[in-house]
Design a protein around this motif. Structure first.
Motif, PDB file in Angstrom:
ATOM      1  N   ASP A  68       0.823  -1.216   0.000  1.00 17.91           N
ATOM      2  CA  ASP A  68       0.000   0.000   0.000  1.00 17.91           C
ATOM      3  C   ASP A  68       0.855   1.263   0.000  1.00 17.91           C
ATOM      4  OD1 ASP A  68       0.880   0.355   2.620  1.00 17.91           O
ATOM      5  OD2 ASP A  68      -1.111   0.379   3.519  1.00 17.91           O
ATOM      6  N   PRO A 128      -0.209  -0.381  -6.079  1.00 16.49           N
ATOM      7  CA  PRO A 128      -0.671   0.979  -6.365  1.00 16.49           C
ATOM      8  C   PRO A 128       0.450   1.848  -6.926  1.00 16.49           C
ATOM      9  CG  PRO A 128      -1.477   0.243  -4.228  1.00 16.49           C
ATOM     10  CD  PRO A 128      -0.479  -0.785  -4.682  1.00 16.49           C
ATOM     11  N   GLU A 135       1.244   5.983  -2.872  1.00 15.95           N
ATOM     12  CA  GLU A 135       0.877   5.514  -1.534  1.00 15.95           C
ATOM     13  C   GLU A 135      -0.630   5.522  -1.316  1.00 15.95           C
ATOM     14  OE1 GLU A 135       1.564   6.492   3.218  1.00 15.95           O
ATOM     15  OE2 GLU A 135       2.769   7.543   1.724  1.00 15.95           O
ATOM     16  N   ARG A 136      -1.130   4.405  -0.776  1.00 13.67           N
ATOM     17  CA  ARG A 136      -2.550   4.284  -0.445  1.00 13.67           C
ATOM     18  C   ARG A 136      -2.697   3.691   0.959  1.00 13.67           C
ATOM     19  NH1 ARG A 136      -6.231   4.966  -4.638  1.00 13.67           N
ATOM     20  NH2 ARG A 136      -7.661   5.027  -2.864  1.00 13.67           N
ATOM     21  N   ALA A 180      -5.999   2.357   3.319  1.00 10.11           N
ATOM     22  CA  ALA A 180      -7.090   2.124   2.379  1.00 10.11           C
ATOM     23  C   ALA A 180      -7.896   0.888   2.739  1.00 10.11           C
ATOM     24  CB  ALA A 180      -6.544   1.978   0.961  1.00 10.11           C
ATOM     25  N   THR A 228     -12.339   0.625  -5.772  1.00  9.19           N
ATOM     26  CA  THR A 228     -12.680   1.779  -6.608  1.00  9.19           C
ATOM     27  C   THR A 228     -13.874   1.396  -7.466  1.00  9.19           C
ATOM     28  OG1 THR A 228     -10.381   2.506  -6.665  1.00  9.19           O
ATOM     29  CG2 THR A 228     -11.841   3.376  -8.370  1.00  9.19           C
ATOM     30  N   GLU A 257      -3.589   2.574 -10.626  1.00 11.99           N
ATOM     31  CA  GLU A 257      -4.096   3.804 -10.012  1.00 11.99           C
ATOM     32  C   GLU A 257      -5.364   3.474  -9.231  1.00 11.99           C
ATOM     33  OE1 GLU A 257      -4.383   7.242 -12.489  1.00 11.99           O
ATOM     34  OE2 GLU A 257      -2.557   6.745 -13.614  1.00 11.99           O
ATOM     35  N   THR A 300      -6.641   1.195  -5.245  1.00 11.25           N
ATOM     36  CA  THR A 300      -6.319   0.755  -3.895  1.00 11.25           C
ATOM     37  C   THR A 300      -5.497  -0.536  -3.945  1.00 11.25           C
ATOM     38  OG1 THR A 300      -8.271  -0.657  -3.666  1.00 11.25           O
ATOM     39  CG2 THR A 300      -8.542   1.700  -3.152  1.00 11.25           C
ATOM     40  N   GLY A 331      -4.048  -1.000   4.446  1.00 12.98           N
ATOM     41  CA  GLY A 331      -4.067  -1.418   3.046  1.00 12.98           C
ATOM     42  C   GLY A 331      -3.157  -2.598   2.800  1.00 12.98           C
TER      43      GLY A 331
END
Length: 252
Positions: A9, A35, A38-39, A42, A47, A65, A67, A105
């Protein structure tokens, strides 16, 4: 040769992911789907209200682009030429202990692997601030991958691994800790006069369970916590199932 999917993540260029790739690259076919940036926190979110863009950036590497869970879903259903034998998520920059497994995430990506009946491991380095290093975690991830590929994983279970920055050599299989942190909301105002709160976390350690993930980390040991996908609480099924009759009679 086994096929291992690596995700995270922190983003596909993160130092921890690169350390993980380096540690596992001679074990079989390595695919990286992560990803594009950085997510963190999440969880296992998806999405749904916009398209998920992706780009192949190297051989067997794709940036998504979306999660972490998006990345695993695309990997398993579209991007990979074959189904992986193992999903490893990490190495995360920061711990995922106690209640943080619900927000992480890193854990969410591994959960997505487990949901699809693939052995899955999430691995994190427990530290805050600067001067991260991933050598211990990468070496441990390699041994964990070898063992998991050889022996498999119980159905519906993933492993949440936390490695202290200064590891003393011990390994413990642990329970997920109860909440031992408190939320801190730091208030402020931006240059345009808009009010905001900055969400922080502060440890509040009292009566720590000695069999918990936090206890292992505080003792300098690696914590390995088996997490189960089925969150049904069997005891409650037995204790409150009689509510059904009451609710039926009172809501007719």
């Amino acid at each position: 040769m086994p096929h291992i999917l690596i995700t995270n993540d922190d983003g596909i260029h993160a130092e921890g992911l690169r350390a993980l790739v380096g540690a596992l690259e001679d074990l079989g076919t390595i695919s990286v789907v992560a990803p594009s940036h950085e997510r963190s926190a999440a969880a296992q979110s998806l999405t749904l209200r916009q398209p998920i863009f992706w780009e192949q950036i190297e051989e067997n590497e794709w940036a998504v682009e979306g999660t972490p869970a998006d990345a695993v879903i695309l990997a398993l259903n579209k991007l990979l030429p074959s189904r992986p034998d193992l999903v490893i998520s990490g190495i995360n920059r920061g711990g995922n202990l106690g209640e943080n497994v619900f927000y992480s995430g890193t854990v969410g990506a591994a959960m997505e692997g487990a949901i699809n009946h693939i052995p899955a491991v999430a691995i994190s380095v427990v530290h805050r601030g600067r001067n991260f290093h991933y050598e211990h975690a990468a070496r441990f991830a390699r041994e964990m991958a070898l063992l998991t590929l050889a022996e498999g994983m119980p159905e519906g279970v993933m492993l949440n691994v936390n490695v202290p920055l200064e590891w003393k050599g011990g390994v413990r299989f642990t329970r997920q800790s109860r909440k031992v942190t408190r939320n801190v909301l730091q208030e402020g105002t931006d240059p345009r006069g808009r009010s905001f709160f900055w969400l922080l976390e502060q440890e509040h350690i009292e009566g720590l369970d000695p069999e918990s993930d936090y206890a292992a980390i505080f003792d300098g040991a690696i914590s390995v916590t088996p997490l189960h996908l089925d969150r049904t609480h069997e005891t409650s099924l037995n204790h409150i199932s009689h509510w059904a009759t009451i609710l039926e009679s009172n809501t007719r």
